[in-house]
Design an enzyme around this catalytic site. Sequence first.
Site, PDB file in Angstrom:
ATOM      1  N   GLU A 130       0.853  -1.181   0.000  1.00  0.00           N
ATOM      2  CA  GLU A 130       0.000   0.000   0.000  1.00  0.00           C
ATOM      3  C   GLU A 130       0.887   1.228   0.000  1.00  0.00           C
ATOM      4  O   GLU A 130       1.847   1.262   0.774  1.00  0.00           O
ATOM      5  CB  GLU A 130      -0.910   0.021   1.238  1.00  0.00           C
ATOM      6  CG  GLU A 130      -1.917   1.163   1.156  1.00  0.00           C
ATOM      7  CD  GLU A 130      -2.885   1.211   2.341  1.00  0.00           C
ATOM      8  OE1 GLU A 130      -2.788   0.359   3.240  1.00  0.00           O
ATOM      9  OE2 GLU A 130      -3.716   2.104   2.346  1.00  0.00           O
ATOM     10  N   GLU A 307      -4.984  -2.613  12.965  1.00  0.00           N
ATOM     11  CA  GLU A 307      -4.721  -3.475  11.798  1.00  0.00           C
ATOM     12  C   GLU A 307      -5.697  -4.642  11.775  1.00  0.00           C
ATOM     13  O   GLU A 307      -6.180  -5.043  10.719  1.00  0.00           O
ATOM     14  CB  GLU A 307      -3.275  -3.980  11.795  1.00  0.00           C
ATOM     15  CG  GLU A 307      -2.206  -2.895  11.866  1.00  0.00           C
ATOM     16  CD  GLU A 307      -2.388  -1.754  10.895  1.00  0.00           C
ATOM     17  OE1 GLU A 307      -2.951  -1.963   9.805  1.00  0.00           O
ATOM     18  OE2 GLU A 307      -1.986  -0.616  11.232  1.00  0.00           O
TER      19      GLU A 307
HETATM   20  N1  B3K Z   1      -2.827   1.098   5.724  1.00  0.00           N
HETATM   21  C1  B3K Z   1      -1.510   1.275   6.272  1.00  0.00           C
HETATM   22  C2  B3K Z   1      -0.816   2.492   5.815  1.00  0.00           C
HETATM   23  C3  B3K Z   1      -0.158   2.379   4.500  1.00  0.00           C
HETATM   24  C4  B3K Z   1       0.657   3.617   4.229  1.00  0.00           C
HETATM   25  C5  B3K Z   1       1.229   3.635   2.851  1.00  0.00           C
HETATM   26  N2  B3K Z   1       2.084   4.764   2.618  1.00  0.00           N
HETATM   27  C6  B3K Z   1      -1.533   1.234   7.749  1.00  0.00           C
HETATM   28  C7  B3K Z   1      -2.800   1.548   8.396  1.00  0.00           C
HETATM   29  O1  B3K Z   1      -3.357   2.622   8.289  1.00  0.00           O
HETATM   30  O2  B3K Z   1      -3.338   0.695   9.035  1.00  0.00           O
HETATM   31 ZN    ZN Z   2      -5.240   1.964   8.874  1.00  0.00          ZN
END
Ligand code: B3K
Ligand code: ZN
Length: 886
Positions: A130, A307
């Site tokens: 991501e 998460e």
């Molecule tokens: N979704 C990831 C973050 C990704 C960042 C990319 N530059 C972590 C989170 O927000 O849970």
């Molecule tokens: Zn997140």
Amino acid sequence: MADASQAVARPQTKYLKDYRAPDYTIDRVDLLFQLEEGVTHVTSRLQMRRQSGGVDTPLVLDGSHMKLLSVELDGGQLSADDYEVGEETLTITGLPEEFELTIRNDIDPSANTALEGLYISKGMYCTQCEAEGFRRITYFLDRSDVMATYRVRIEADREKYPVLLSNGNEVDHGLLGEGRHFVVWDDPFPKPCYLFALVAGDLAYLEDHYTTKSGEKVTLRLFVAPQDLDKCRHAMDSLKKSMKWDEDVYGLEYDLDIFNIVAVSHFNMGAMENKSLNIFNTKCVLANPQTATDADFAAVEAVVAHEYFHNWTGNRVTCRDWFQLSLKEGLTVFRDQEFSADMGSRAVKRIEDVRMLRQYQFAEDSGPMAHPVRPDNYIEINNFYTVTVYEKGAEVIRMYHTLLGPENYRKGIDLYFERHDGQAVTCDDFLSAMQDASGVDLGQFSLWYSQAGTPEVTVESRYDAENELFELTLSQTVPDTPGQTGKKPMHIPVAVGLVGPDGADLPLQLEGENAPHDVDGTRVLDLKEASQTFRFVNVAEQPVPSVLRGFSAPVKLSTGLNEDQFLFLLAHDSDSFNRWEAAQTLSANIILGLVDDLAAQRAMELDPKFINAIGKVLDDDTLDNAFKAEILSLPSEAVLGQMRTPVDVDGIHAAREFVRGQLAHALENDFRALYSLCEDRGAYEFTPEAVGNRRLRNMALGYLMELGDDEVCKLAIKQFMNADNMTNEIAALSTLVNSDCAARDGALQTFYDKWRHEPLVLDKWFSVQATSRRADTLDVVRHLRRHPDFDIRTPNRVRSLVSAFCALNPVNFHDKSGSGYNFLGDILEELDPINPQISAGLVRPLTRWKMYDADRQQLMKKVLMRILSFKDLSPDVYEIVSKSLQ
Ligand code: B3K
Ligand code: ZN
């Protein structure tokens, strides 16, 4: 300026309004990774289909940083004339409606310092995809609205990489020749490629189990470097608590047989929610009492939950495009905030979240990078993982909860999953589910997604004793932000209470109602117009209005109250947030008043009424210690700086220090008493009570150190030497580092010798020095940059030294010589080619130059111009710097 900015090629801006569904999609992905020394061979077999257009419609795959070896269409090799390789694309035309594409390419993870895609951290392979990292692994439709099922085969040396992980369930494993082995993983849930993950390494793991509400047994594993196995228990417990909480509060269960977490030392951010294979920065997962502070324990608990919660809010239902990032992030942050509130102290958690929102998000919202919760354009999406998208986004979700009430909110959530499970959707889809489930019109509320800037709300009140009437007039404006002017009034939920002269809440009955409508003395007013008057009837005595209880909306509030009224609220408000808020407002007003005194060369004096009020809070047995500690935390220099521009950097620092010193002298006995009373008894526990005790005790120590006396230094040294947990050890060290105590340097050396082999603790050693208020700090920081333990390729280390200095030490970073600015310029020159994402994060403090005096503005702009002239400047840094100079 023009010359410097012309020197770099301008990266392209992408716009939300240009969104188009993809012409082709991918239903199934088979990946083979052959990990070899210096090269990884990737074979990708894609089952694809056309969704729009015809045979002439080109398929444009994303890809960079790789060597393309071959392309096959339905088993037949394509010649180089059949496709076109661009700088970041692979284009193929003349494709049938359904087909299988097989791509072979090589990548070199060991050369990947940007930490996006597949890279190596301390000898282990790991991924971060991501937002757009998958395109560094193989050619693909790297966008979140392409969702496919994945089967992944990993082959590697068995001794060096005994653990081979990917998403989903392990379906096969076995030996290959020459000491190699393989494992095959299959993920039955369709997902966008940003949720793909791969790990290969020599890792140990902690295993546990969780049985879901429906009786499914889930295996939980936490993989770490073998020496870190003693730091896994807390994260594992946090995971189990999160799984239970999501079932209880949202009705959401885990959906696979296994859930893995892997800890990685080199990581650009906190953690990543890859389906069933979360990858974590070691900092956000490893914790034991000796190496991690209470704040670290709380952060681990929150990030593990965050998460995990993404499994539904983000993975099962994902974002249509990256403009919708807050769809998953705002919602998931709100969920983790509520989880933490339920695990610890709700009141303190809200205060901490608002403190953070004000310090960082309000600053962003009033600066050159201000953008809506749903941005409408960007150059580099990685620059938009911001406090606005995350924290203001969470406030937007909280406002749905406040406006709809918990039951309708939950109905809205249920409808959202009923409609969109397995889809890639938008913030509008979320809003529609909330609106349809509750019947509440959210048309105007949708402006929270599109209008940037922090709304400003003013309160005026009038009491009519004769008619027992209390009028509250609320007015709002939304400031202009870059690219956005002339904004519309927002729909703002304003929670209010009226506190009677005896300190109790009065019943709240609006004109036209035949009975009071409040819940425990609070009710939510819907502010929708530019100005609205609310008339409360049967108000027998003049109350003090307590407005925006619980910080019910992310706005700046002018209450119109005077000092005595704030003192009254501080003593009596039933809403603990507003009690704290009263203390913050009083201290901010006092400090800013002293800044004026200093500027006018008047003697500073601290109002005894304030000292008295704080003393009373400390003596109040009904308040818990964590809350008392919050009351004692004065607004930060950064927050004070936002209140009046140009920022008087030195004045604010001096006035704030003066207040701390005066409080220390006046309340010395209280602080001494608290210090003894709150001593840890027994083994370390991470409970709200124990955390509150340590917090208040260390706060008391910090104040006592303001007395500058030897005996207190000895107390700090004693605590430092005897501490059996990192909370107390680092609290003592950091207060010593701020002081001129003779034992200061020895303590630093002792700490280094003790912890030099624990990277996360060594980060703290760098940070305490970088955040010291002493005047020699920049010299120390420059020296530390050359320290053998400083490594510019390790994001945690860079943050612990450079971000700590530039973002958390205003008085030294903004030294009027400009040397702090030049230091940052030098760091960025070295770091940008290595890691653009981290560089773009570091440069932000410079971009707020408009807040400072003319001399500092010049110095800051000069460094920004210098950065803009760097050869091959990354689009990441280019976007932030160029926007700040517009
Ligand atoms: N979704 C990831 C973050 C990704 C960042 C990319 N530059 C972590 C989170 O927000 O849970
Ligand atoms: Zn997140």
